[in-house]
Design a protein around this motif. Structure first.
Motif, PDB file in Angstrom:
ATOM      1  N   GLY A  42      26.291  24.375  12.602  1.00  0.00           N
ATOM      2  CA  GLY A  42      25.612  23.412  13.456  1.00  0.00           C
ATOM      3  C   GLY A  42      25.467  22.037  12.833  1.00  0.00           C
ATOM      4  N   MET A  43      25.414  21.961  11.513  1.00  0.00           N
ATOM      5  CA  MET A  43      25.183  20.674  10.862  1.00  0.00           C
ATOM      6  C   MET A  43      26.288  19.650  11.113  1.00  0.00           C
ATOM      7  SD  MET A  43      23.001  18.848   9.386  1.00  0.00           S
ATOM      8  CE  MET A  43      21.756  20.071   9.011  1.00  0.00           C
ATOM      9  N   PRO A  44      27.584  20.013  10.998  1.00  0.00           N
ATOM     10  CA  PRO A  44      28.623  19.011  11.304  1.00  0.00           C
ATOM     11  C   PRO A  44      28.496  18.446  12.713  1.00  0.00           C
ATOM     12  CG  PRO A  44      29.579  20.890  10.164  1.00  0.00           C
ATOM     13  CD  PRO A  44      28.179  21.276  10.505  1.00  0.00           C
ATOM     14  N   LYS A  45      28.177  19.302  13.675  1.00  0.00           N
ATOM     15  CA  LYS A  45      28.015  18.851  15.054  1.00  0.00           C
ATOM     16  C   LYS A  45      26.814  17.917  15.179  1.00  0.00           C
ATOM     17  CE  LYS A  45      27.368  20.545  19.768  1.00  0.00           C
ATOM     18  NZ  LYS A  45      27.169  21.752  20.619  1.00  0.00           N
TER      19      LYS A  45
ATOM     20  N   SER B 276      16.284  13.810  21.661  1.00  0.00           N
ATOM     21  CA  SER B 276      16.418  12.720  22.633  1.00  0.00           C
ATOM     22  C   SER B 276      17.690  11.920  22.422  1.00  0.00           C
ATOM     23  CB  SER B 276      15.196  11.789  22.549  1.00  0.00           C
ATOM     24  OG  SER B 276      15.228  11.010  21.360  1.00  0.00           O
ATOM     25  N   ASN B 277      18.285  12.072  21.244  1.00  0.00           N
ATOM     26  CA  ASN B 277      19.540  11.383  20.943  1.00  0.00           C
ATOM     27  C   ASN B 277      20.738  12.335  20.984  1.00  0.00           C
ATOM     28  OD1 ASN B 277      19.132   8.382  20.083  1.00  0.00           O
ATOM     29  ND2 ASN B 277      17.392   9.483  19.212  1.00  0.00           N
ATOM     30  N   GLY B 278      20.579  13.461  21.657  1.00  0.00           N
ATOM     31  CA  GLY B 278      21.690  14.360  21.897  1.00  0.00           C
ATOM     32  C   GLY B 278      21.820  15.551  20.977  1.00  0.00           C
ATOM     33  N   ALA B 279      20.956  15.670  19.969  1.00  0.00           N
ATOM     34  CA  ALA B 279      21.047  16.798  19.036  1.00  0.00           C
ATOM     35  C   ALA B 279      20.589  18.085  19.714  1.00  0.00           C
ATOM     36  CB  ALA B 279      20.199  16.533  17.794  1.00  0.00           C
ATOM     37  N   ALA B 280      21.231  19.187  19.368  1.00  0.00           N
ATOM     38  CA  ALA B 280      20.877  20.489  19.931  1.00  0.00           C
ATOM     39  C   ALA B 280      20.450  21.426  18.808  1.00  0.00           C
ATOM     40  CB  ALA B 280      22.066  21.078  20.688  1.00  0.00           C
TER      41      ALA B 280
ATOM     42  N   ILE C  43      26.383   4.438  16.267  1.00  0.00           N
ATOM     43  CA  ILE C  43      27.437   3.459  16.565  1.00  0.00           C
ATOM     44  C   ILE C  43      27.255   2.903  17.969  1.00  0.00           C
ATOM     45  CG2 ILE C  43      29.920   3.135  16.864  1.00  0.00           C
ATOM     46  CD1 ILE C  43      29.019   3.429  13.947  1.00  0.00           C
ATOM     47  N   GLU C  44      26.906   3.785  18.912  1.00  0.00           N
ATOM     48  CA  GLU C  44      26.688   3.369  20.306  1.00  0.00           C
ATOM     49  C   GLU C  44      25.593   2.314  20.410  1.00  0.00           C
ATOM     50  OE1 GLU C  44      24.530   5.495  24.060  1.00  0.00           O
ATOM     51  OE2 GLU C  44      26.157   6.653  23.111  1.00  0.00           O
ATOM     52  N   LYS C  45      24.584   2.409  19.547  1.00  0.00           N
ATOM     53  CA  LYS C  45      23.470   1.461  19.593  1.00  0.00           C
ATOM     54  C   LYS C  45      23.710   0.215  18.739  1.00  0.00           C
ATOM     55  CE  LYS C  45      19.835   4.736  20.825  1.00  0.00           C
ATOM     56  NZ  LYS C  45      18.481   5.253  20.528  1.00  0.00           N
ATOM     57  N   GLY C  46      24.941   0.055  18.250  1.00  0.00           N
ATOM     58  CA  GLY C  46      25.276  -1.155  17.504  1.00  0.00           C
ATOM     59  C   GLY C  46      25.251  -1.028  16.001  1.00  0.00           C
ATOM     60  N   GLY C  47      25.068   0.171  15.487  1.00  0.00           N
ATOM     61  CA  GLY C  47      25.053   0.368  14.052  1.00  0.00           C
ATOM     62  C   GLY C  47      26.430   0.147  13.436  1.00  0.00           C
ATOM     63  N   LYS C  48      26.447  -0.283  12.197  1.00  0.00           N
ATOM     64  CA  LYS C  48      27.701  -0.528  11.487  1.00  0.00           C
ATOM     65  C   LYS C  48      27.748   0.309  10.211  1.00  0.00           C
ATOM     66  CE  LYS C  48      28.141  -5.289  13.170  1.00  0.00           C
ATOM     67  NZ  LYS C  48      28.279  -6.708  12.776  1.00  0.00           N
ATOM     68  N   VAL C  49      28.951   0.735   9.841  1.00  0.00           N
ATOM     69  CA  VAL C  49      29.146   1.559   8.657  1.00  0.00           C
ATOM     70  C   VAL C  49      30.253   0.951   7.801  1.00  0.00           C
ATOM     71  CG1 VAL C  49      29.772   3.831   7.775  1.00  0.00           C
ATOM     72  CG2 VAL C  49      28.451   3.647   9.887  1.00  0.00           C
TER      73      VAL C  49
ATOM     74  N   LYS D 239      27.673  14.528  13.606  1.00  0.00           N
ATOM     75  CA  LYS D 239      28.632  13.804  14.453  1.00  0.00           C
ATOM     76  C   LYS D 239      27.933  13.217  15.671  1.00  0.00           C
ATOM     77  CE  LYS D 239      33.074  14.322  16.842  1.00  0.00           C
ATOM     78  NZ  LYS D 239      34.177  15.264  17.171  1.00  0.00           N
ATOM     79  N   THR D 240      27.017  13.982  16.256  1.00  0.00           N
ATOM     80  CA  THR D 240      26.280  13.518  17.429  1.00  0.00           C
ATOM     81  C   THR D 240      25.409  12.309  17.099  1.00  0.00           C
ATOM     82  OG1 THR D 240      26.228  15.726  18.408  1.00  0.00           O
ATOM     83  CG2 THR D 240      24.565  14.158  19.176  1.00  0.00           C
ATOM     84  N   LEU D 241      24.622  12.411  16.017  1.00  0.00           N
ATOM     85  CA  LEU D 241      23.726  11.314  15.656  1.00  0.00           C
ATOM     86  C   LEU D 241      24.503  10.099  15.163  1.00  0.00           C
ATOM     87  CD1 LEU D 241      20.807  13.239  13.895  1.00  0.00           C
ATOM     88  CD2 LEU D 241      20.941  12.401  16.247  1.00  0.00           C
ATOM     89  N   PHE D 242      25.627  10.322  14.481  1.00  0.00           N
ATOM     90  CA  PHE D 242      26.451   9.210  14.043  1.00  0.00           C
ATOM     91  C   PHE D 242      27.021   8.458  15.252  1.00  0.00           C
ATOM     92  CE2 PHE D 242      30.551   7.363  12.800  1.00  0.00           C
ATOM     93  CZ  PHE D 242      30.148   6.568  11.726  1.00  0.00           C
ATOM     94  N   GLY D 243      27.466   9.209  16.255  1.00  0.00           N
ATOM     95  CA  GLY D 243      27.983   8.584  17.468  1.00  0.00           C
ATOM     96  C   GLY D 243      26.926   7.761  18.176  1.00  0.00           C
ATOM     97  N   LYS D 244      25.697   8.266  18.207  1.00  0.00           N
ATOM     98  CA  LYS D 244      24.600   7.527  18.840  1.00  0.00           C
ATOM     99  C   LYS D 244      24.273   6.260  18.056  1.00  0.00           C
ATOM    100  CE  LYS D 244      22.603   8.727  21.915  1.00  0.00           C
ATOM    101  NZ  LYS D 244      22.655   8.432  23.369  1.00  0.00           N
TER     102      LYS D 244
END
Length: 199
Positions: A56-59, A28-32, A69-75, A62-67
């Motif tokens: 597949g793991m790097p992708k 649901s958060n874009g992972a395939a 950040i999109e939802k306001g997460g900070k690193v 990257k997808t979940l990390f982008g989501k």
């Protein structure tokens, strides 16, 4: 759920009971993922991140990390936890961290310890598993068990941990040694110099 080798069956049950929902959440958060596979000889299902194993793991990350950040997460990068903060109830609710600009206090409703283990710390390997200091294992030089030691200051029982499993790489460590640590033997026993299975 039956545990063939011991361990924390309550943790296994939590994982088993929630894995399908976790996969759906990731999707649901874009992972395939690739279609379900059966992992022989066990009767378990496997989902591999698309497009294939390892690649597949790097992708996926990257997808979940982008989501996130999109939802306001900070690193915070180049930041090392130095001490956990504990509230009056005994729960960890933050940490004091070392950054390149000095110390930073970070408070939170909950803290998740995502340490990478201790495979690069020969002293900890030996303490957990006699002879472990000489085991050829996978990993990198940064996996030094700092997070485990930090947690031990709060939860002393953690020192009862042990090496539950190790990847035994097919590597000849002699002259012109060849081999890929990713090509681990899936069905084997780890035997020590005395001919005993200590795994």
């Amino acid at each position: 759920m039956k545990s063939l080798g011991g361990g924390r069956t309550d943790w296994y049950e939590i994982l088993a009971d929630n894995i399908l929902d976790s996969v759906k959440w990731a999707e649901s958060n874009g992972a395939a993922f690739e279609p379900w596979l059966q992992q022989a000889p066990w009767n378990v299902g496997v989902r591999i991140a698309s497009p294939a194993q390892y690649r597949g793991m790097p992708k996926l990350l990257k997808t979940l990390f982008g989501k996130y950040i999109e939802k306001g997460g900070k690193v915070l990068f180049k930041t090392k936890a130095k001490q956990f903060l504990v509230n009056k109830k005994g729960a960890v609710d933050g940490a004091i961290c070392q950054t390149d600009k000095g110390l930073l206090q970070s408070n939170a409703k909950a803290v998740i310890l995502g340490t990478g283990g201790h495979s690069a710390n020969r002293e900890m390997l030996e303490a957990a598993h006699p002879g472990g200091a000489y085991i050829l294992i996978r990993g990198n030089k940064f996996i030094t068990g700092d997070g485990i030691r930090l947690a031990q200051e709060v939860v002393q029982e953690l020192w009862a941990w042990q090496v539950l499993s190790l990847h035994l790489p097919v590597v000849f460590n002699g002259p012109q040694g060849r081999g890929s640590p990713t090509r681990a033997l899936p069905y084997c026993l780890g035997i020590n110099a005395e001919g005993k299975n200590d795994s």
